[in-house]
Write a protein that holds these residues in place. Structure first.
Motif, PDB file in Angstrom:
ATOM      1  N   CYS A 240       0.838  -1.210   0.000  1.00  6.96           N
ATOM      2  CA  CYS A 240       0.000   0.000   0.000  1.00  6.96           C
ATOM      3  C   CYS A 240       0.873   1.260   0.000  1.00  6.96           C
ATOM      4  O   CYS A 240       0.599   2.225  -0.727  1.00  6.96           O
ATOM      5  CB  CYS A 240      -0.914   0.010   1.220  1.00  6.96           C
ATOM      6  SG  CYS A 240      -2.327  -1.108   1.109  1.00  6.96           S
ATOM      7  N   THR A 243       2.681   1.635  -3.454  1.00  6.98           N
ATOM      8  CA  THR A 243       1.738   2.040  -4.505  1.00  6.98           C
ATOM      9  C   THR A 243       1.336   3.498  -4.355  1.00  6.98           C
ATOM     10  O   THR A 243       1.354   4.265  -5.333  1.00  6.98           O
ATOM     11  CB  THR A 243       0.481   1.149  -4.463  1.00  6.98           C
ATOM     12  OG1 THR A 243       0.865  -0.221  -4.630  1.00  6.98           O
ATOM     13  CG2 THR A 243      -0.489   1.536  -5.570  1.00  6.98           C
ATOM     14  N   LEU A 426      -5.051  -7.810  -3.399  1.00  8.11           N
ATOM     15  CA  LEU A 426      -5.020  -6.756  -4.405  1.00  8.11           C
ATOM     16  C   LEU A 426      -6.203  -5.802  -4.219  1.00  8.11           C
ATOM     17  O   LEU A 426      -6.061  -4.582  -4.378  1.00  8.11           O
ATOM     18  CB  LEU A 426      -5.038  -7.368  -5.806  1.00  8.11           C
ATOM     19  CG  LEU A 426      -4.884  -6.406  -6.990  1.00  8.11           C
ATOM     20  CD1 LEU A 426      -3.628  -5.549  -6.837  1.00  8.11           C
ATOM     21  CD2 LEU A 426      -4.841  -7.192  -8.304  1.00  8.11           C
ATOM     22  N   ILE A 429      -5.272  -3.388  -1.561  1.00  8.84           N
ATOM     23  CA  ILE A 429      -4.313  -2.372  -2.018  1.00  8.84           C
ATOM     24  C   ILE A 429      -5.023  -1.322  -2.871  1.00  8.84           C
ATOM     25  O   ILE A 429      -4.762  -0.125  -2.752  1.00  8.84           O
ATOM     26  CB  ILE A 429      -3.161  -3.031  -2.795  1.00  8.84           C
ATOM     27  CG1 ILE A 429      -2.424  -4.041  -1.902  1.00  8.84           C
ATOM     28  CG2 ILE A 429      -2.184  -1.977  -3.300  1.00  8.84           C
ATOM     29  CD1 ILE A 429      -1.422  -4.899  -2.641  1.00  8.84           C
ATOM     30  N   SER A 433      -4.865   2.664  -1.827  1.00  7.90           N
ATOM     31  CA  SER A 433      -3.872   3.496  -2.519  1.00  7.90           C
ATOM     32  C   SER A 433      -4.454   4.490  -3.516  1.00  7.90           C
ATOM     33  O   SER A 433      -3.746   4.985  -4.384  1.00  7.90           O
ATOM     34  CB  SER A 433      -2.873   2.592  -3.256  1.00  7.90           C
ATOM     35  OG  SER A 433      -3.539   1.742  -4.161  1.00  7.90           O
ATOM     36  N   CYS A 467      -1.960   4.264 -10.070  1.00  2.28           N
ATOM     37  CA  CYS A 467      -2.002   3.508  -8.803  1.00  2.28           C
ATOM     38  C   CYS A 467      -2.516   2.094  -9.032  1.00  2.28           C
ATOM     39  O   CYS A 467      -2.015   1.137  -8.426  1.00  2.28           O
ATOM     40  CB  CYS A 467      -2.888   4.237  -7.794  1.00  2.28           C
ATOM     41  SG  CYS A 467      -2.161   5.732  -7.086  1.00  2.28           S
ATOM     42  N   ALA A 471      -0.295  -1.096  -8.365  1.00  2.00           N
ATOM     43  CA  ALA A 471      -0.779  -2.067  -7.381  1.00  2.00           C
ATOM     44  C   ALA A 471      -0.719  -3.488  -7.921  1.00  2.00           C
ATOM     45  O   ALA A 471      -0.354  -4.427  -7.202  1.00  2.00           O
ATOM     46  CB  ALA A 471      -2.204  -1.718  -6.964  1.00  2.00           C
TER      47      ALA A 471
END
Length: 481
Positions: A240, A243, A426, A429, A433, A467, A471
């Protein structure tokens, strides 16, 4: 102008699709789009009881409440048959978000009123920082750095301290404090803006840096993962940070090139290296802790920092109480006056927030978002992207529109595919992010009544895309064996 047209496009396309689905598609009623509530069952059909299969008809007639639920598989929602007034109403699936009218109510009672409370408290604290001179001292220390990123902002200007507090609050995951600090920064930058209805360069840079959502301790994400019984709830923390940091640097470069900012400054390079070193040092320390120590540290760091900020503000104000006396006021009266200004800001931004949330709600309930999401996932799967990645894309797609909606997708992904799967991680994240772009633009620019956002929206969406791509690479690097 771009945001206004985008808002109109969402509404008009959603309305057209709803009408088309009612007369030419499989939609039975559109009432849920207007009056339905999130997670309510959707009415998909209505039939006479004699037109139903015999086993369903017999089951309904024997049931005490004249209701029958057919349990399908775990991936599909139940279909419910309800007999009433000679007909059987058939419900299946759940509504994605509140309808248009409930969204109007929710935007006031669940979003604006709590936000007004946060604004009142933190604007009261910020008024103390101004009168006591703390904000001036902070701005003076940070002016050499901010003058490179925000060349149009005069040295020692109060907006520097507000932007710093906003970035710090986001960095520590203090969402309730970040928004009031950010709104105060926008108001302060608006005082320097020569064209009051048009976003200035400094406001655009601030918004785009804010969009990347640089976060050190993703407290809420760790909490959701812990609730889902993740083996190590904090294992997404480093992805996190990486990213969101790359997103922040990308935002600075993209806007900086547009605004012709000089990135060769030694002050700027030293500041970036200092931030990177601090992050690496803290991560090195956290990685040395065991699971319980990590959970304790991540759960308490953000809250502790917020308490320190509040305590520092009050103690500093007490030490320099003579400044309050010079302005013929007291510390408490100054706090109350700042809190009153916070309430006024909340009233100002309410129409902007409501208008944006209603459009997003209509867009989701119309079914257009789901079609777009499925289409993009299908396209990615056909070019070789793994199913674990495509299953998490709905979170990334919805994040710029709705934080609560993307959070729902994230939780569903963790429950469906496993909290420790690549999809589950994922999704976490993605949620951490990036920023809720359309909501943030409506709130921040709405607070200072800016109509022309220039290239802000396009840049923020580009940062969101960066992002998302980052990620995927970072998650694959960390979690794909």
């Amino acid at each position: 102008m771009v945001l206004s047209r985008f808002w109109l496009a969402i509404f008009i396309s959603s309305i057209a699709f709803v009408i088309f689905s009612l007369f030419f598609g499989n939609t039975y009623t559109i009432d849920f789009v207007l009056n339905g509530k999130k997670d309510d069952p959707i009415l998909i059909s209505e039939k006479y009881i004699q037109d139903l299969p015999t086993y369903i008809k017999d089951s309904i007639e024997k049931a005490p409440d004249k209701t029958m639920v057919i349990n399908r598989d775990n991936l599909n929602l139940d279909t419910t048959y309800v007999y009433s007034s000679k007909t059987v109403k058939i419900y299946s699936g759940k509504q994605k978000s509140d309808g248009l009218l409930p969204t109007c109510k929710v935007s006031l009672f669940d979003i604006i009123l709590p936000l007004m409370a946060y604004l009142a408290f933190f604007c009261g604290l910020m008024e103390l920082l101004i009168i006591s001179g703390a904000s001036e001292k902070l701005a003076r220390r940070l002016s050499p750095l901010f003058s490179k990123i925000f060349p149009s902002v005069p040295k020692n200007h109060e907006s520097i301290s507000y932007m710093t507090l906003n970035f710090a609050a986001n960095f520590l995951g203090l969402d309730s404090a970040a928004t009031p600090f950010g709104l105060k920064a926008m108001e302060s930058l608006q005082e320097l803006n020569p064209e009051k209805d048009k976003a200035s360069d400094a406001q655009i840079m601030f918004m785009c840096l804010h969009a990347a959502g640089l976060t050190l301790i993703p407290t809420s994400i760790i909490g959701y993962r812990a609730a889902a019984n993740a083996a190590n709830p904090a294992d997404v923390m480093l992805p996190c940070i990486i990213t969101s940091f790359i997103g922040t640097i990308a935002a600075m470069i993209i806007v900086g090139i547009r605004q012709k900012i000089n990135f060769k400054s030694a002050t700027l390079l030293v500041a970036l290296m200092t931030i990177i070193s601090a992050i690496c040092g803290l991560l090195f320390y956290i990685n040395r802790l065991d699971l319980i120590e990590k959970n304790f540290f991540t759960a308490n760091l953000s809250g502790l920092m917020l308490i320190i900020i509040i305590g520092f503000t009050l103690v500093f104000s007490f030490i320099y109480e003579k400044k309050f006396v010079e302005k013929n006021t007291t510390i408490f009266d100054t706090f109350v006056n700042g809190a009153r200004n916070g309430l006024t800001t909340g009233v100002t931004i309410f129409p902007y927030v409501m208008g944006m949330l209603v459009a997003i709600s209509f867009f989701r309930n119309s079914g257009l978002f789901e079609i777009m999401s499925n289409g993009i996932s299908f396209a990615f799967s056909n070019i070789g992207v793994s199913k674990e990645i495509t299953d998490s894309l709905p979170v990334a797609m919805l994040r710029p529109f709705s934080s609560s909606g993307s959070r729902g997708f994230m939780i569903d992904a963790m429950n469906t595919f496993g909290v420790d799967s690549l999809t589950g991680r994922l999704s976490s994240i993605f949620q951490c992010s990036a920023e809720t772009t359309f909501y943030v633009i409506a709130v921040y620019f709405g607070s200072v009544k800016i109509k022309n956002t220039r290239y802000t929206l396009g840049t923020m969406l580009l940062v969101d895309l960066i992002c998302v791509i980052t990620a995927i690479f970072v998650a694959s690097w960390f979690f794909v064996k």
